[in-house]
Design a protein around this motif. Structure first.
Motif, mmCIF file in Angstrom:
data_model
loop_
_atom_site.group_PDB
_atom_site.id
_atom_site.type_symbol
_atom_site.label_atom_id
_atom_site.label_comp_id
_atom_site.label_asym_id
_atom_site.label_seq_id
_atom_site.Cartn_x
_atom_site.Cartn_y
_atom_site.Cartn_z
ATOM 1 N N GLN A 15 32.802 21.762 114.721
ATOM 2 C CA GLN A 15 33.429 20.432 114.716
ATOM 3 C C GLN A 15 33.271 19.773 113.346
ATOM 4 O OE1 GLN A 15 32.095 17.930 117.921
ATOM 5 N NE2 GLN A 15 33.284 16.181 117.227
ATOM 6 N N ALA A 16 32.074 19.880 112.779
ATOM 7 C CA ALA A 16 31.830 19.315 111.446
ATOM 8 C C ALA A 16 32.684 20.020 110.404
ATOM 9 C CB ALA A 16 30.351 19.429 111.089
ATOM 10 N N ALA A 17 32.818 21.352 110.519
ATOM 11 C CA ALA A 17 33.624 22.119 109.565
ATOM 12 C C ALA A 17 35.079 21.675 109.593
ATOM 13 C CB ALA A 17 33.516 23.604 109.868
ATOM 14 N N ALA A 18 35.610 21.414 110.790
ATOM 15 C CA ALA A 18 36.994 20.953 110.907
ATOM 16 C C ALA A 18 37.169 19.613 110.205
ATOM 17 C CB ALA A 18 37.402 20.851 112.375
ATOM 18 N N GLU A 19 36.228 18.707 110.399
ATOM 19 C CA GLU A 19 36.317 17.383 109.760
ATOM 20 C C GLU A 19 36.229 17.501 108.240
ATOM 21 O OE1 GLU A 19 33.589 14.588 111.559
ATOM 22 O OE2 GLU A 19 34.035 15.376 113.546
ATOM 23 N N VAL A 20 35.326 18.355 107.762
ATOM 24 C CA VAL A 20 35.192 18.539 106.309
ATOM 25 C C VAL A 20 36.444 19.201 105.745
ATOM 26 C CG1 VAL A 20 33.891 19.705 104.476
ATOM 27 C CG2 VAL A 20 32.667 18.625 106.358
ATOM 28 N N TYR A 21 37.002 20.154 106.477
ATOM 29 C CA TYR A 21 38.208 20.835 106.001
ATOM 30 C C TYR A 21 39.367 19.844 105.843
ATOM 31 C CZ TYR A 21 41.613 24.526 105.262
ATOM 32 O OH TYR A 21 42.582 25.332 104.711
ATOM 33 N N LEU A 22 39.467 18.890 106.759
ATOM 34 C CA LEU A 22 40.516 17.873 106.633
ATOM 35 C C LEU A 22 40.334 17.048 105.357
ATOM 36 C CD1 LEU A 22 40.929 16.477 110.266
ATOM 37 C CD2 LEU A 22 42.386 18.117 109.068
ATOM 38 N N LYS A 79 31.425 30.291 103.665
ATOM 39 C CA LYS A 79 32.433 29.425 104.273
ATOM 40 C C LYS A 79 33.560 30.210 104.928
ATOM 41 C CE LYS A 79 35.012 28.466 99.998
ATOM 42 N NZ LYS A 79 35.357 27.367 99.075
ATOM 43 N N TYR A 80 33.832 31.417 104.455
ATOM 44 C CA TYR A 80 34.921 32.185 105.047
ATOM 45 C C TYR A 80 34.560 32.684 106.442
ATOM 46 C CZ TYR A 80 36.926 31.805 100.445
ATOM 47 O OH TYR A 80 37.431 31.295 99.277
ATOM 48 N N MET A 81 33.304 33.045 106.635
ATOM 49 C CA MET A 81 32.849 33.410 107.984
ATOM 50 C C MET A 81 32.967 32.205 108.914
ATOM 51 S SD MET A 81 29.437 35.625 107.094
ATOM 52 C CE MET A 81 28.938 35.795 108.802
ATOM 53 N N GLN A 84 38.087 23.848 99.550
ATOM 54 C CA GLN A 84 36.952 23.520 98.663
ATOM 55 C C GLN A 84 35.678 23.222 99.457
ATOM 56 O OE1 GLN A 84 37.460 23.999 95.450
ATOM 57 N NE2 GLN A 84 39.585 24.431 96.001
ATOM 58 N N LEU A 85 35.785 23.153 100.763
ATOM 59 C CA LEU A 85 34.618 22.891 101.613
ATOM 60 C C LEU A 85 33.502 23.881 101.312
ATOM 61 C CD1 LEU A 85 34.652 23.212 105.490
ATOM 62 C CD2 LEU A 85 34.590 25.225 104.103
ATOM 63 N N GLU A 86 32.272 23.422 101.399
ATOM 64 C CA GLU A 86 31.095 24.275 101.199
ATOM 65 C C GLU A 86 30.172 24.130 102.409
ATOM 66 O OE1 GLU A 86 30.764 26.456 98.889
ATOM 67 O OE2 GLU A 86 32.425 25.838 97.599
ATOM 68 N N ILE A 87 29.307 25.111 102.603
ATOM 69 C CA ILE A 87 28.356 25.087 103.724
ATOM 70 C C ILE A 87 27.515 23.812 103.667
ATOM 71 C CG2 ILE A 87 26.336 26.229 104.740
ATOM 72 C CD1 ILE A 87 28.815 27.831 105.278
ATOM 73 N N ARG A 88 27.135 23.401 102.467
ATOM 74 C CA ARG A 88 26.323 22.188 102.312
ATOM 75 C C ARG A 88 27.056 20.954 102.855
ATOM 76 N NH1 ARG A 88 21.881 22.119 100.048
ATOM 77 N NH2 ARG A 88 22.201 23.978 98.787
ATOM 78 N N LYS A 134 27.713 16.816 107.235
ATOM 79 C CA LYS A 134 28.576 16.220 108.269
ATOM 80 C C LYS A 134 28.000 16.452 109.667
ATOM 81 C CE LYS A 134 32.382 14.729 107.705
ATOM 82 N NZ LYS A 134 32.896 13.345 107.542
ATOM 83 N N ALA A 135 27.418 17.633 109.886
ATOM 84 C CA ALA A 135 26.865 17.966 111.205
ATOM 85 C C ALA A 135 25.480 17.363 111.425
ATOM 86 C CB ALA A 135 26.783 19.484 111.367
ATOM 87 N N GLU A 136 24.904 16.777 110.347
ATOM 88 C CA GLU A 136 23.543 16.226 110.377
ATOM 89 C C GLU A 136 22.536 17.299 110.775
ATOM 90 O OE1 GLU A 136 23.752 12.719 112.847
ATOM 91 O OE2 GLU A 136 24.892 11.609 111.332
ATOM 92 N N LEU A 137 22.725 18.469 110.154
ATOM 93 C CA LEU A 137 21.819 19.599 110.347
ATOM 94 C C LEU A 137 21.321 20.051 108.976
ATOM 95 C CD1 LEU A 137 23.946 21.694 112.879
ATOM 96 C CD2 LEU A 137 21.842 20.440 113.414
ATOM 97 N N GLY A 138 20.198 20.703 108.964
ATOM 98 C CA GLY A 138 19.692 21.233 107.708
ATOM 99 C C GLY A 138 20.594 22.336 107.179
ATOM 100 N N TYR A 139 20.640 22.472 105.866
ATOM 101 C CA TYR A 139 21.448 23.515 105.235
ATOM 102 C C TYR A 139 21.043 24.891 105.774
ATOM 103 C CZ TYR A 139 23.269 26.625 101.625
ATOM 104 O OH TYR A 139 23.909 27.644 100.964
ATOM 105 N N GLY A 140 19.738 25.112 105.903
ATOM 106 C CA GLY A 140 19.229 26.391 106.397
ATOM 107 C C GLY A 140 19.691 26.700 107.810
ATOM 108 N N THR A 141 19.824 25.656 108.639
ATOM 109 C CA THR A 141 20.284 25.854 110.019
ATOM 110 C C THR A 141 21.723 26.350 110.035
ATOM 111 O OG1 THR A 141 18.830 24.093 110.804
ATOM 112 C CG2 THR A 141 20.647 24.718 112.255
ATOM 113 N N VAL A 142 22.582 25.707 109.249
ATOM 114 C CA VAL A 142 23.989 26.118 109.203
ATOM 115 C C VAL A 142 24.097 27.510 108.578
ATOM 116 C CG1 VAL A 142 26.296 25.555 108.334
ATOM 117 C CG2 VAL A 142 24.771 23.723 109.089
ATOM 118 N N TYR A 143 23.325 27.744 107.514
ATOM 119 C CA TYR A 143 23.359 29.034 106.821
ATOM 120 C C TYR A 143 22.855 30.160 107.736
ATOM 121 C CZ TYR A 143 22.840 32.466 103.105
ATOM 122 O OH TYR A 143 22.952 33.590 102.327
ATOM 123 N N HIS A 144 21.975 29.816 108.665
ATOM 124 C CA HIS A 144 21.481 30.803 109.638
ATOM 125 C C HIS A 144 22.643 31.363 110.469
ATOM 126 C CE1 HIS A 144 19.059 32.650 112.788
ATOM 127 N NE2 HIS A 144 19.747 31.954 113.680
#
Length: 200
Positions: A22-29, A58-60, A34-38, A43-53
């Motif tokens: 959901q956060a990725a969709a909002e950032v993509y808009l 970004k393509y995945m 140019q969106l990045e995992i960070r 946007k998701a209010e999660l740690g970078y490491g959590t999303v990277y886990h």
């Protein structure tokens, strides 16, 4: 405190994935490709490491987002394809349901726009299977309805016109923060009255 069960862990994983998508969709808009995992983690209010886990790049992440959006799109238009009515009415219902879903769920809008753009922002052909599935599950059923209910002449062209109109209307409303004001019925009526007048 007892350790979490396998089911609890799976529920947490599912919740996190939905939160990230959901956060990725909002950032993509906001940022497009140019969106990045960070950006997504903020946007998701999660740690970078959590999303990277969950997503190493970004393509995945975008691949999961688009496949999930395709599933949502299939579920959305299914009632129109199976209802007991004329092909023209089904095509209108299909378009109405899809436009409504684009407004409610940005990932569906992103899917339609990305397919319309032929995935040109994405490297290689990693989305060719998704494109084929979209064509088979979403595009061709609308083409068949148009062929039977409006015109047997160039139904693909008419389907592209409908998808282009839905994408354009949604984009205008998303980028001007007018989603709640969007007149879905009026827009679909206008599209189809224009198509039918042209075919006469």
């Amino acid at each position: 405190m007892s350790p979490r069960t396998k089911e609890q862990n799976e529920a947490i994983r599912e919740m996190r994935m939905n939160q990230i998508l959901q956060a990725a969709a909002e950032v993509y808009l906001e940022k497009g490709i140019q969106l990045e995992i960070r950006d997504v983690s903020v946007k998701a209010e999660l740690g970078y490491g959590t999303v990277y886990h969950y997503y190493k790049n970004k393509y995945m992440l975008l691949e999961d987002l688009l496949w999930d959006a395709l599933s949502q799109t299939e579920l959305t238009v299914q009632p129109a394809l199976t209802e007991d009515s004329s092909s023209l009415y089904k095509a209108e219902s299909f378009s109405r349901l899809l436009l409504q879903k684009c407004i409610q769920d940005p990932s569906v809008f992103i899917l339609l726009k990305t397919v319309a753009d032929n995935f040109h922002h994405f490297p290689g052909n990693r989305f060719s299977k998704l494109s084929d599935e979209f064509h088979k599950q979403i595009f061709l059923p609308l083409v068949d309805l148009i062929r039977a209910g409006i015109s047997p002449v160039s139904p693909e062209k008419t389907a592209n016109l409908i998808f282009g109109s839905l994408i354009g209307y949604t984009a205008l409303n998303i980028h001007h923060n007018m989603r709640s004001e969007m007149d879905v019925e009026g827009i679909v009526d206008m599209i189809f009255s224009g198509i039918q007048n042209k075919e006469r």
